[in-house]
Design a protein around this motif. Structure first.
Motif, short mmCIF file in Angstrom:
data_model
loop_
_atom_site.label_atom_id
_atom_site.label_comp_id
_atom_site.label_asym_id
_atom_site.label_seq_id
_atom_site.Cartn_x
_atom_site.Cartn_y
_atom_site.Cartn_z
N THR A 461 0.83 -1.21 0.00
CA THR A 461 0.00 0.00 0.00
C THR A 461 0.86 1.25 0.00
O THR A 461 0.61 2.21 -0.75
CB THR A 461 -0.93 0.00 1.22
N GLU A 462 1.91 1.24 0.82
CA GLU A 462 2.79 2.42 0.88
C GLU A 462 3.57 2.58 -0.42
O GLU A 462 3.80 3.70 -0.88
CB GLU A 462 3.75 2.28 2.06
N LYS A 463 3.96 1.47 -1.03
CA LYS A 463 4.66 1.55 -2.31
C LYS A 463 3.76 2.16 -3.38
O LYS A 463 4.20 2.98 -4.19
CB LYS A 463 5.12 0.16 -2.73
N LYS A 464 2.49 1.76 -3.37
CA LYS A 464 1.56 2.31 -4.34
C LYS A 464 1.36 3.81 -4.11
O LYS A 464 1.25 4.59 -5.07
CB LYS A 464 0.21 1.57 -4.23
N LEU A 465 1.35 4.23 -2.85
CA LEU A 465 1.26 5.65 -2.56
C LEU A 465 2.47 6.39 -3.10
O LEU A 465 2.36 7.48 -3.66
CB LEU A 465 1.14 5.87 -1.05
N GLY A 466 3.67 5.80 -2.91
CA GLY A 466 4.88 6.43 -3.42
C GLY A 466 4.85 6.58 -4.93
O GLY A 466 5.28 7.61 -5.48
N GLU A 467 4.33 5.56 -5.63
CA GLU A 467 4.20 5.66 -7.09
C GLU A 467 3.23 6.78 -7.47
O GLU A 467 3.43 7.47 -8.48
CB GLU A 467 3.74 4.32 -7.65
N PHE A 468 2.19 6.96 -6.67
CA PHE A 468 1.24 8.04 -6.96
C PHE A 468 1.90 9.41 -6.76
O PHE A 468 1.71 10.33 -7.57
CB PHE A 468 0.02 7.93 -6.05
N PHE A 469 2.71 9.56 -5.71
CA PHE A 469 3.37 10.84 -5.49
C PHE A 469 4.38 11.14 -6.61
O PHE A 469 4.51 12.30 -7.03
CB PHE A 469 4.09 10.83 -4.13
N MET A 470 5.05 10.11 -7.12
CA MET A 470 5.93 10.30 -8.27
C MET A 470 5.12 10.69 -9.50
O MET A 470 5.55 11.54 -10.31
CB MET A 470 6.73 9.02 -8.53
N HIS A 471 3.96 10.06 -9.66
CA HIS A 471 3.07 10.41 -10.77
C HIS A 471 2.62 11.87 -10.67
O HIS A 471 2.55 12.57 -11.70
CB HIS A 471 1.86 9.47 -10.74
N GLN A 472 2.34 12.34 -9.47
CA GLN A 472 1.94 13.73 -9.29
C GLN A 472 3.04 14.68 -9.73
O GLN A 472 2.79 15.69 -10.41
CB GLN A 472 1.59 13.98 -7.83
N ILE A 473 4.28 14.40 -9.34
CA ILE A 473 5.40 15.27 -9.70
C ILE A 473 5.60 15.28 -11.22
O ILE A 473 5.78 16.34 -11.83
CB ILE A 473 6.68 14.81 -8.98
N ALA A 474 5.57 14.10 -11.82
CA ALA A 474 5.85 13.99 -13.25
C ALA A 474 4.76 14.62 -14.10
O ALA A 474 5.03 15.04 -15.24
CB ALA A 474 6.04 12.53 -13.63
N ASN A 475 3.52 14.69 -13.60
CA ASN A 475 2.40 15.18 -14.40
C ASN A 475 1.84 16.51 -13.89
O ASN A 475 0.72 16.88 -14.24
CB ASN A 475 1.29 14.13 -14.42
N ASP A 476 2.61 17.22 -13.10
CA ASP A 476 2.18 18.54 -12.63
C ASP A 476 2.01 19.47 -13.83
O ASP A 476 2.82 19.49 -14.75
CB ASP A 476 3.23 19.10 -11.66
N THR A 477 0.94 20.25 -13.81
CA THR A 477 0.62 21.11 -14.95
C THR A 477 1.10 22.55 -14.79
O THR A 477 0.99 23.33 -15.74
CB THR A 477 -0.90 21.12 -15.19
N SER A 478 1.63 22.92 -13.63
CA SER A 478 2.07 24.30 -13.42
C SER A 478 3.38 24.56 -14.14
O SER A 478 4.14 23.63 -14.46
CB SER A 478 2.22 24.59 -11.92
N THR A 479 3.66 25.82 -14.36
CA THR A 479 4.88 26.18 -15.10
C THR A 479 6.13 25.91 -14.27
O THR A 479 7.09 25.27 -14.75
CB THR A 479 4.83 27.66 -15.50
N ALA A 480 6.15 26.39 -13.03
CA ALA A 480 7.35 26.25 -12.20
C ALA A 480 7.58 24.82 -11.76
O ALA A 480 8.68 24.28 -11.91
CB ALA A 480 7.24 27.17 -10.98
N TYR A 481 6.54 24.17 -11.24
CA TYR A 481 6.71 22.83 -10.67
C TYR A 481 6.61 21.73 -11.72
O TYR A 481 7.27 20.70 -11.59
CB TYR A 481 5.67 22.60 -9.57
N GLY A 482 5.79 21.91 -12.74
CA GLY A 482 5.61 20.89 -13.76
C GLY A 482 6.62 21.00 -14.89
O GLY A 482 7.46 20.12 -15.10
#
Length: 512
Positions: A461-482
């Protein structure tokens, strides 16, 4: 020919019935003479008494005549055998009744069989130009049941969209019970009750647990989380349905999320590894500092770290003059100004779906270097808390190492890279990690950081959460963070972390 053959067959059936009713020898003999004449056909020289027939599709003055039989036909052996059988039957009539009784039945059967064989084996077959060829010919009404795959034949059947069923085979492919309703659903060749089909194929909302309704156009419209695949009705985005502040899943109606008391809610899966107070977060913070040292990026000054509530983080953010903030939710902050911040002193107690007995403590932060403190929201899972710490610690490292006046896309982008690489080191084995994780330490004798900062590894479960947080970083839509992360990650992946940082120091931008 088909109609003609059928007429002869019916006539023979009537004749055989009449023959069984005749008991007088004279009537039987005269009948057999007539029958013999009938079977032998028309004598040569006699006029054709058969009326001409008009063929279908032709004009009325076009007549169809049956073909004339050639004069030199070979002798018809079958008819000679039939004549012999009839002669023997007539001779049998002359014998006394006692001699005929034990042979009468068999002779009658032989006669009937001979008559039928003569009709079936008639070599005289008229040509019908409108008859289908043998390769295309199929019996009229040829139907195969869509369920049992057997021929339906004659009798009752059901049909829909060119598919046929026996009445007893017309059953729901979901529940197996017969379909007796006038309305049903057909999926390919498989019939369903309407309710069974809806239960099986109509999507249900993962929030209200009801069938997702159709829109004004009659189409099923729903929203789905891009990572978890959670489906829900569009109206739940406006009806204040709680959403987990960590994994972003919406709260189902049969589940209750934990309220953190500052407007945030936490699902039970994220609550299992949540970090609740500053003391509990210290081991994680030290493990991330060790990760930086393993990347040859040691921090010479001790930077205080505090876990705070949402309101305290927002107040500190208002007093901070530098840097952009991740909207709509800021979860961490690297302070460079002196402030008094209220931190979480002791882990709160869980009561029902609320946190109780939370103890906070105001703490004055004095500026001893370029960085005053690192603040992180409390109540987030360990991996999310660690990724925020890795991001904010990179802000501190850049300031302490003299990286000044960087634009937001460059600074936030390289900080997101460090957060991403730390998550990767936690959830992925060393063999499957990307090269950028260790590229900075290529000239250093230090070993690569340990796989996980948590003793005993992490759960699925924690590993799946970590993959989701990596997915959030990689798919951020903002200019500075994405966009900043994607540009920085491409540079680090191509040139390595060390050369990328040196290029940022010299030019203020990423190498191309």
């Amino acid at each position: 020919m088909g109609a003609m053959l059928s007429t002869q067959t019916i006539s023979c059936g009537v004749l055989s019935l009449c023959f069984s009713l005749l008991s007088n020898a004279e009537r039987r003999s005269s009948f057999m003479k007539w029958l013999c004449t009938f079977l032998k056909g028309q004598k040569p020289g006699e006029p054709n008494r058969r009326r001409p027939r008009v063929t279908a599709g032709e004009e009325e003055d076009t007549l169809w005549q049956p073909p004339v039989r050639p004069k030199n036909d070979p002798p018809r052996n079958d008819n000679e055998e039939l004549d012999r059988a009839i002669a023997e039957s007539l001779a049998e009539d002359v014998k006394p009744p006692k001699e005929r009784n034990h042979k009468g039945d068999s002779n009658d059967e032989d006669l009937a069989r001979a008559i039928q064989d003569s009709l079936n084996m008639n070599p005289y077959t008229p040509y019908n130009p409108y008859a289908p060829s043998q390769a295309q010919a199929q019996p009229r009404g040829h139907r195969v049941c869509g369920r049992c795959k057997h021929e339906i034949g004659h009798g009752h059947y059901l049909s829909c969209m060119g598919i046929y069923w026996h009445p007893q085979c017309f059953r729901c492919c979901s529940c197996g019970h017969p379909i007796r309703e006038t309305e049903f659903t057909l999926l390919g060749a498989d019939p369903y009750h309407k309710l069974c089909y809806k239960e099986l194929h109509h999507p249900k909302c993962d929030v209200c647990l009801q069938f997702i309704p159709t829109n004004r156009s009659g189409l099923i419209e729903y929203r789905a989380h891009p990572f978890w695949g959670q489906k829900y009705c569009p109206l739940h985005e406006q009806d204040r349905t709680p959403r987990c502040c960590s994994c972003e899943k919406m709260e189902p109606r049969n589940t209750k999320y934990m309220s953190l008391g500052d407007g945030r809610s936490l699902c039970m899966e994220c609550l299992g590894s949540a970090v609740m107070d500053t003391g509990e977060c210290q081991p994680l913070y030290h493990s991330i500092r060790d990760y930086y040292e393993g990347m040859n990026m040691k921090l010479d000054q001790q930077i205080p770290m505090l876990l705070v509530e949402r309101q305290a983080l927002n107040e500190a953010m208002e007093g901070e003059s530098k840097g952009p903030h991740h909207m709509p939710e800021t979860r961490g902050l690297c302070l460079s100004e002196e402030q008094t911040v209220t931190s979480i002193l002791r882990r709160p107690r869980i009561g029902g779906n609320r946190l109780l007995d939370m103890r906070t403590q105001p703490q004055k932060l004095t500026r001893r270097c370029e960085v005053t403190a690192i603040l992180v929201l409390y109540g987030l899972p360990r991996l999310l808390t660690g990724s925020i710490l890795a991001h904010e610690l990179m802000h501190g490292w850049l300031r302490l190492k003299g990286y000044r006046n960087l634009n937001a896309e460059v600074e936030e982008g390289i900080c997101q890279v460090m957060s991403y690489l730390w998550l990767e080191s936690e959830i992925l084995p060393a063999s499957s990690r990307h090269a950028p994780s260790s590229s900075y330490a290529s000239s250093s004798s230090s070993s690569y950081p340990p796989t996980s900062s948590k003793k005993g590894g992490i759960s699925h479960t924690e590993k799946k959460l970590g993959e989701f947080f990596m997915h959030q970083i990689a798919n951020d839509t903002s200019t500075a963070y994405g966009d900043g992360f994607r540009t920085a990650y491409a540079a680090v992946n191509k040139y390595g972390l060390r050369q990328t940082l040196n290029h940022i120091r010299l030019t203020g931008g990423f190498p191309v």
